[in-house]
Design an enzyme around this catalytic site. Structure first.
Site: not given
Ligand SMILES: Cc1ncc(COP(=O)(O)O)c(C=O)c1O
Length: 365
Positions: A35, A131, A256, A304
């Site tokens: 992701k 969550r 800056y 920047m």
């Molecule tokens: C449900 C879930 N599993 C696995 C992961 C992977 O976590 P990590 O990058 O700490 O290995 C995430 C990352 O946020 C997650 O939300």
């Protein structure tokens, strides 16, 4: 000089890190989490490499799954937050995604909608992070609903997520694991608990499915350490070059607001990387960078497009010299610590402006 500021990504390192993750859990398999643009490394290039070794990829958003399918990646994709509405649910089925079911709306929707094809379902339980996830008291009923649904194929996987896996000895990890194992003990279904930190440091959390993300990129997910984890290979080298040099006198200030003041006659190298390229603006004076492989230190506020670096202790620095902002020998976790954040944020926040260059599988630059 060609464009000096790039993120060089070694796909071999990512594949090797996945194989290391896989080796930690002999009985289980790993989902490769890609992701957030593969934690900033470039979604499609990374996913194509990982698809050679990983049985499943995981993303957070349906749009990420669409990009993977558009790139002809056929590996199953787990949607970690599930489908957000009926349209996404249908789209996810069309894209042959696996779906996390983590709330009552999703459970209701998958029972009601007629999907174009059945999907594999991962039932997520909330064991204390609060969550995502159904309450553990719903585990058996929710499992039965999913198992009975014509929209769901194969065994339902049961998962949870730990709030403090980065601190493996924290009580809450043990509590969450115990609550989880107790809730699912009669189900005899594949389980999934571990992210990178838990996979590395909590043997009890390893299960039939593990979900490493950050470690695949060579980062250290454990909050106690700032160096690259032994055995993991750093995947991204964020680098640039010196574009200007000057000598300043005692008492003169840099950048800056003049937040850095020379305590001695100092040589200041200006480097073509700033917060517009992904270098954290919060990095404090003294944050290390590698100039021609040697440590030098940030001097003044990050701009920047540039940073200033005190290279007074390094001999013969010249315009054009290579500067590594993070990479081998200087972990992103160490830089993040100096900026009051975590390496995850720096990697995931790498902007499109910084070109990704790849060391392809089987080649060495
Ligand atoms: C449900 C879930 N599993 C696995 C992961 C992977 O976590 P990590 O990058 O700490 O290995 C995430 C990352 O946020 C997650 O939300």
């Amino acid at each position: 000089m060609t464009r000096p500021t790039v993120a060089l990504v070694d796909l071999n390192a990512i594949v090797d890190n996945f194989l290391l993750a896989q080796s930690l859990s002999a009985e289980g398999q790993c989902v490769a989490v890609v992701k957030a643009n593969a934690y900033g490394h470039g979604l499609v290039a990374v996913a194509k490499a990982l698809a050679k070794v990983a049985p499943v990829l995981a993303v957070a958003r349906i749009d990420e799954a669409k990009l993977l399918r558009a790139a002809a990646i056929a590996t199953p994709i787990l949607l970690l937050e599930g489908a957000l509405d009926d349209a996404e649910l249908q789209c996810a089925a069309q894209l042959q995604c696996w779906l996390v079911i983590e709330n009552e709306n999703q459970l209701e929707a998958i029972s009601r909608v007629e999907l174009v094809r059945p999907v594999k379902a991962w039932l997520k339980l909330d064991t204390g992070m609060h969550r995502l996830g159904l309450p553990v008291q719903r585990a058996l009923a929710a499992h039965d609903i999913l198992s009975a649904s014509a929209n769901v194929e194969g065994d339902v996987v049961i998962m949870t997520h730990l709030a403090s896996a980065d601190e493996p000895d924290t009580d809450s990890n043990h509590q969450q694991s115990s609550v989880f194992l107790e809730a699912v003990k009669t189900l005899n279904r594949p389980l999934s608990i571990a992210n990178s930190a838990a996979l590395l440091a909590m043997p009890r959390a390893r299960a039939q499915w593990n979900r490493p993300g950050y470690m695949l990129y060579g980062g250290n997910p454990l909050s106690s350490a700032s160096n690259n984890t032994p055995g993991l290979k750093c995947a991204m080298t964020f680098k640039s070059r010196v574009i200007s040099l000057r000598t300043i006198e005692v008492g003169e200030r840099v950048g800056y607001s003049g937040s850095w003041c020379a305590q001695r006659r100092s040589v200041i190298a200006t480097v073509a990387a700033g917060y517009g390229d992904g270098y954290p603006r919060g990095a404090r004076n003294g944050t290390p960078v590698l100039v021609r492989g040697q440590r030098a230190f940030l001097a003044g506020t990050v701009s920047m497009d540039m940073i200033s670096v005190d290279v007074s202790d390094l001999p013969d620095i010249a315009i054009g010299d290579e500067v590594i902002l993070w990479g081998d020998g200087l972990s992103v976790d160490e830089v993040a610590q100096c900026a009051g954040t975590i390496g995850y944020e720096l990697l995931a926040g790498m902007p499109a402006r910084t070109p990704r260059q790849y060391i392809e599988l089987g080649s060495s630059e």
